[in-house]
Motif scaffolding. Structure first.
Motif, PDB file in Angstrom:
ATOM      1  N   LEU A 158     -35.251  53.340 -37.460  1.00 44.00           N
ATOM      2  CA  LEU A 158     -34.980  53.661 -38.861  1.00 44.00           C
ATOM      3  C   LEU A 158     -35.946  54.749 -39.311  1.00 44.00           C
ATOM      4  N   VAL A 159     -35.402  55.777 -39.934  1.00 42.96           N
ATOM      5  CA  VAL A 159     -36.191  56.915 -40.409  1.00 42.96           C
ATOM      6  C   VAL A 159     -36.163  56.907 -41.932  1.00 42.96           C
ATOM      7  N   LEU A 160     -37.363  56.901 -42.541  1.00 46.36           N
ATOM      8  CA  LEU A 160     -37.476  56.801 -43.990  1.00 46.36           C
ATOM      9  C   LEU A 160     -38.233  58.004 -44.537  1.00 46.36           C
ATOM     10  N   PRO A 161     -37.579  58.938 -45.233  1.00 46.53           N
ATOM     11  CA  PRO A 161     -38.309  60.030 -45.874  1.00 46.53           C
ATOM     12  C   PRO A 161     -39.391  59.475 -46.801  1.00 46.53           C
ATOM     13  N   ASN A 162     -40.540  60.157 -46.848  1.00 53.62           N
ATOM     14  CA  ASN A 162     -41.661  59.547 -47.559  1.00 53.62           C
ATOM     15  C   ASN A 162     -41.435  59.434 -49.065  1.00 53.62           C
ATOM     16  N   ASP A 163     -40.677  60.335 -49.674  1.00 50.89           N
ATOM     17  CA  ASP A 163     -40.426  60.205 -51.109  1.00 50.89           C
ATOM     18  C   ASP A 163     -39.473  59.048 -51.407  1.00 50.89           C
ATOM     19  N   LEU A 164     -38.560  58.764 -50.464  1.00 52.68           N
ATOM     20  CA  LEU A 164     -37.646  57.646 -50.647  1.00 52.68           C
ATOM     21  C   LEU A 164     -38.401  56.322 -50.684  1.00 52.68           C
ATOM     22  N   GLN A 165     -39.448  56.191 -49.879  1.00 50.61           N
ATOM     23  CA  GLN A 165     -40.200  54.944 -49.810  1.00 50.61           C
ATOM     24  C   GLN A 165     -40.821  54.560 -51.149  1.00 50.61           C
ATOM     25  N   GLU A 166     -41.125  55.542 -51.982  1.00 52.21           N
ATOM     26  CA  GLU A 166     -41.794  55.293 -53.263  1.00 52.21           C
ATOM     27  C   GLU A 166     -40.812  55.110 -54.417  1.00 52.21           C
ATOM     28  N   LYS A 167     -39.545  55.404 -54.197  1.00 48.29           N
ATOM     29  CA  LYS A 167     -38.563  55.296 -55.280  1.00 48.29           C
ATOM     30  C   LYS A 167     -38.307  53.837 -55.641  1.00 48.29           C
ATOM     31  N   PRO A 168     -37.897  53.564 -56.865  1.00 51.55           N
ATOM     32  CA  PRO A 168     -37.526  52.187 -57.238  1.00 51.55           C
ATOM     33  C   PRO A 168     -36.351  51.714 -56.381  1.00 51.55           C
ATOM     34  N   TYR A 169     -36.453  50.487 -55.900  1.00 46.63           N
ATOM     35  CA  TYR A 169     -35.360  49.957 -55.085  1.00 46.63           C
ATOM     36  C   TYR A 169     -34.180  49.585 -55.978  1.00 46.63           C
ATOM     37  N   GLU A 170     -32.982  49.837 -55.484  1.00 46.07           N
ATOM     38  CA  GLU A 170     -31.755  49.463 -56.189  1.00 46.07           C
ATOM     39  C   GLU A 170     -30.826  48.745 -55.226  1.00 46.07           C
ATOM     40  N   ASP A 171     -30.319  47.597 -55.657  1.00 47.44           N
ATOM     41  CA  ASP A 171     -29.266  46.957 -54.875  1.00 47.44           C
ATOM     42  C   ASP A 171     -28.017  47.825 -54.927  1.00 47.44           C
ATOM     43  N   PRO A 172     -27.185  47.778 -53.906  1.00 45.86           N
ATOM     44  CA  PRO A 172     -25.958  48.582 -53.946  1.00 45.86           C
ATOM     45  C   PRO A 172     -25.074  48.141 -55.104  1.00 45.86           C
ATOM     46  N   PRO A 173     -24.517  49.098 -55.833  1.00 50.54           N
ATOM     47  CA  PRO A 173     -23.628  48.732 -56.946  1.00 50.54           C
ATOM     48  C   PRO A 173     -22.312  48.163 -56.424  1.00 50.54           C
ATOM     49  N   ARG A 174     -21.701  47.303 -57.224  1.00 50.65           N
ATOM     50  CA  ARG A 174     -20.427  46.692 -56.812  1.00 50.65           C
ATOM     51  C   ARG A 174     -19.284  47.630 -57.161  1.00 50.65           C
ATOM     52  N   LYS A 175     -19.096  48.626 -56.304  1.00 50.43           N
ATOM     53  CA  LYS A 175     -18.030  49.591 -56.519  1.00 50.43           C
ATOM     54  C   LYS A 175     -17.616  50.183 -55.178  1.00 50.43           C
ATOM     55  N   HIS A 176     -16.553  50.925 -55.198  1.00 49.61           N
ATOM     56  CA  HIS A 176     -16.036  51.542 -53.981  1.00 49.61           C
ATOM     57  C   HIS A 176     -17.109  52.419 -53.343  1.00 49.61           C
ATOM     58  N   GLY A 177     -17.295  52.270 -52.019  1.00 48.84           N
ATOM     59  CA  GLY A 177     -18.299  53.062 -51.301  1.00 48.84           C
ATOM     60  C   GLY A 177     -19.595  52.320 -51.061  1.00 48.84           C
ATOM     61  N   SER A 178     -19.735  51.129 -51.631  1.00 50.72           N
ATOM     62  CA  SER A 178     -20.934  50.324 -51.392  1.00 50.72           C
ATOM     63  C   SER A 178     -20.648  49.259 -50.340  1.00 50.72           C
ATOM     64  N   VAL A 179     -21.705  48.849 -49.640  1.00 56.69           N
ATOM     65  CA  VAL A 179     -21.585  47.753 -48.672  1.00 56.69           C
ATOM     66  C   VAL A 179     -22.693  46.749 -48.945  1.00 56.69           C
ATOM     67  N   PHE A 180     -22.431  45.484 -48.627  1.00 56.08           N
ATOM     68  CA  PHE A 180     -23.376  44.404 -48.897  1.00 56.08           C
ATOM     69  C   PHE A 180     -23.642  43.656 -47.592  1.00 56.08           C
ATOM     70  N   SER A 181     -24.846  43.793 -47.085  1.00 62.46           N
ATOM     71  CA  SER A 181     -25.182  43.207 -45.780  1.00 62.46           C
ATOM     72  C   SER A 181     -26.050  41.970 -45.953  1.00 62.46           C
ATOM     73  N   GLY A 182     -26.150  41.182 -44.878  1.00 61.18           N
ATOM     74  CA  GLY A 182     -26.933  39.955 -44.906  1.00 61.18           C
ATOM     75  C   GLY A 182     -27.866  39.846 -43.720  1.00 61.18           C
ATOM     76  N   ILE A 183     -28.694  38.809 -43.762  1.00 63.80           N
ATOM     77  CA  ILE A 183     -29.738  38.577 -42.760  1.00 63.80           C
ATOM     78  C   ILE A 183     -29.283  37.504 -41.784  1.00 63.80           C
ATOM     79  N   GLY A 184     -29.729  37.632 -40.549  1.00 64.58           N
ATOM     80  CA  GLY A 184     -29.561  36.547 -39.593  1.00 64.58           C
ATOM     81  C   GLY A 184     -28.751  36.906 -38.368  1.00 64.58           C
ATOM     82  N   TYR A 185     -29.212  36.404 -37.219  1.00 65.04           N
ATOM     83  CA  TYR A 185     -28.464  36.571 -35.976  1.00 65.04           C
ATOM     84  C   TYR A 185     -28.912  35.488 -35.007  1.00 65.04           C
ATOM     85  N   THR A 186     -27.972  34.833 -34.387  1.00 71.86           N
ATOM     86  CA  THR A 186     -28.245  33.857 -33.330  1.00 71.86           C
ATOM     87  C   THR A 186     -27.427  34.246 -32.114  1.00 71.86           C
ATOM     88  N   LYS A 187     -28.087  34.328 -30.980  1.00 76.60           N
ATOM     89  CA  LYS A 187     -27.360  34.709 -29.774  1.00 76.60           C
ATOM     90  C   LYS A 187     -26.299  33.667 -29.432  1.00 76.60           C
TER      91      LYS A 187
END
Length: 595
Positions: A158-187
């Motif tokens: 994962l590559v993170l531009p340094n100015d992006l790291q300091e920006k306020p975090y925003e959850d993806p908006p609930r609209k077309h073009g957004s995706v909502f991911s989750g945590i977890g994986y079991t083999k």
């Protein structure tokens, strides 16, 4: 204050189970570093001396824990330094996440300082690589990166531009073009179909002389491999990454295979009529049975590794332990013990030869003796790492595995410089276990000496202080020297092969570690005992003989011709080289004192 992207990123890593990150700071990744600081120790950051070492440590963490390893760097040169270690992860099929900084997104495309197209740089080594551009994007990028690394046993970046790291975090908006991911994986449980298991059993039941070869994919299938081997009265050889898959006290375990292997493994493969390959990508096909001489069955969790070294009649895509458990009831108990008796005799003869070679005199210390003397002193919870080079020969042949011990090295990549970072990561993962790294002087000079400073910085955190780096000081890039002689028919090229004599033990003392120097073959065992009893990490330096040949288990006619060509051309170390070869080859036939 609103949560920054860096804060969200660190929290998400923690939710994925990440507790350790190996890395080196830089302004391109400062937003994440600040968030790690604000997380107040929820994830420990281990500061290394070089980003390549951070990547190797992440690989070793994955190998010694089964968890994904995580490394971090700034952008530009720091990210570029990660590449070698990440290829180690790719070649040995272990999950690693690399986190890289980047130039400001506002300057991207302007030939800005330290601006590299990192997505292109990592494209070959990574199963998943992406550069973030929006705060709401970071959630699904991290989730997908972690799941890809875990699911594919591969590398995510994962590559993170340094100015992006300091920006306020925003959850993806609930609209077309957004995706909502989750945590977890079991083999999942991956096993072959019953019909394929029966086909495999039919092949194995039909054989009268069954050989097994295990690799890293069998490390968690020890009991299952033993049960199958006993039912088939098979012998079993071990690829280098599978060294810890079986204990060496079993009389039918022939030890390592290949250039670094034993004669017993060579005989096992030469004479078998059936071969079972378990979780291995052992590369040297010339040490396997001749094509057409043996029927074969192969088991691997990665379908791309099936039938690429030896044509298997039945290819079983599945987890080694699970597949062997299903296969076992279909196997018939073999009653003829002649094959097993032959294997056990070859094993006894191989160990006798190895002991005689290890105890043969040298100038001053026979490097085989260093591992020969260490082996019985290792506790059942010991962890051993090795570098690439001639020390890997002695690691492969002269250390006998006990159940519960862990062993590893850079396998598929066979990179120099991995032993010390591997050992550091092993100690952070298992701070109560003794850890030993076996390293040639070439790798120490290349990059491992600097990482001793990392040991000096952190060792007081470890519950058990026993951490030893054993340096084989022979002033020679020894493995390549012998490859020049035996494989190419060329004399030792001193301009490339001879390296400076460095007092490694004294360097250890200068930075607060214990230093031990040994140049007396009769004191090798005592030096090891002193190191294992030390109250702090140890740099144990042995002055070893570069002219003790790392002989393969089987010398081909072509190799013998090349060696004779080397002699005819004149080698700068000809006298001692020939003496070393004579002692090793003749050690099994000369009576009495080998000195």
């Amino acid at each position: 204050m609103s949560k920054s992207v860096g804060d969200f990123f660190v929290e998400r890593l923690y939710e994925w189970g990440v507790r350790t990150i190996f890395g080196y700071p830089g302004d391109g990744i400062n937003g994440v570093l600040g968030a790690l600081d604000r997380a107040e120790g929820k994830i420990q950051f281990i500061q290394v001396r070089h980003e390549e070492m951070a990547a190797f440590m992440a690989v070793a963490h994955a190998k010694f824990t089964g968890e994904p390893g995580v490394c971090l760097s700034t952008g530009g040169p720091g990210a570029a330094h990660l590449v070698t270690g990440l290829y180690d992860a790719r070649c040995d099929h272990v999950p690693v996440l690399a986190i890289c900084g980047q130039a400001p997104s506002t300057a991207r495309g302007a030939h800005y300082q330290q601006e590299l197209n990192l997505d292109r740089l990592f494209q070959d080594v990574a199963d998943y690589v992406y550069e973030a551009s929006q705060p709401s994007q970071v959630r699904h990028l991290l989730d997908r990166a972690m799941r890809t690394a875990l699911g594919r046993n591969g590398v995510s970046v994962l590559v993170l531009p340094n100015d992006l790291q300091e920006k306020p975090y925003e959850d993806p908006p609930r609209k077309h073009g957004s995706v909502f991911s989750g945590i977890g994986y079991t083999k999942p449980r991956v096993v072959p179909y019953e019909a394929d298991l029966q086909r495999a059993a039919d092949v194995l039941n039909a054989g009268s002389k069954v050989a097994i070869l295990v690799g890293a994919g069998a490390l968690n299938a020890t009991d299952e491999v033993i049960a199958v081997a006993e039912r088939l009265k098979a012998g079993c050889a071990k690829a280098l990454l599978g060294k810890a898959a079986l204990p060496d006290h079993l009389p039918w375990v022939t030890g390592s295979i290949g250039i670094l292997g034993t004669k017993a493994s060579w005989e096992l493969m030469s004479d078998c009529d059936t071969l079972l390959l378990i979780g291995t990508g052992f590369p040297y096909a010339e040490f396997l049975p001749k094509e057409g001489k043996a029927r074969a069955v192969q088991i691997d969790i990665d379908p791309t590794m099936l039938s690429i070294r030896f044509p298997a009649e039945v290819n079983l895509h599945g987890d080694s332990a699970e597949t062997l458990r299903l296969l076992l009831p279909l196997l018939k108990e073999k009653t003829d013990t002649d094959w097993r008796a032959k294997i056990e005799k070859e094993v006894r003869d191989s160990y006798k030869t190895l002991e005689e070679r290890a105890l043969a005199s040298a100038n001053p210390i026979n490097p085989q003796r260093v591992c020969h003397e260490l082996s019985p002193l290792l506790s059942r919870d010991a962890i051993v790492t090795s570098d690439s080079g001639s020390c890997a020969n002695w690691y492969a042949r002269d250390l006998k595995v006990q159940r519960g011990q862990m062993y590893s090295l850079s396998g598929g990549l066979a990179s120099m410089g991995a032993a010390v970072p591997y050992a550091i990561a092993a100690k952070f993962a298992h701070p109560d276990r003794p850890v030993i790294a076996l390293v040639g002087d070439g790798a120490m000079q290349m990059n491992n000496m600097a990482e001793l400073i990392t040991v000096a910085k952190y060792w007081k955190r470890w519950k058990d202080p026993r951490w030893i780096v054993c340096v084989f000081n022979n002033q020679d890039l020894n493995q390549v020297t012998w490859e020049q002689r035996v494989m190419e028919g060329n004399p030792k090229f001193e301009a490339t092969q001879q390296i400076p004599d460095v007092p490694y033990h004294r360097f250890g003392e200068l930075i607060g570690l214990k230093g031990i120097f040994c140049n007396d073959p009769d004191q090798v065992g005592e030096a090891w005992r002193e190191a294992l009893a030390a109250d702090r990490p140890v740099v144990l330096e042995f002055k070893t003989d570069p002219d003790v040949p790392p002989l393969p288990s089987h010398i081909t006619l072509e190799q013998a011709k090349h060696f004779m060509t080397t002699i005819a051309k004149g080698d700068p170390s000809e006298g001692s080289m020939l003496a070393g070869v004579a002692k090793q080859v003749l050690s099994t036939i000369l009576p009495g004192d080998k000195k």
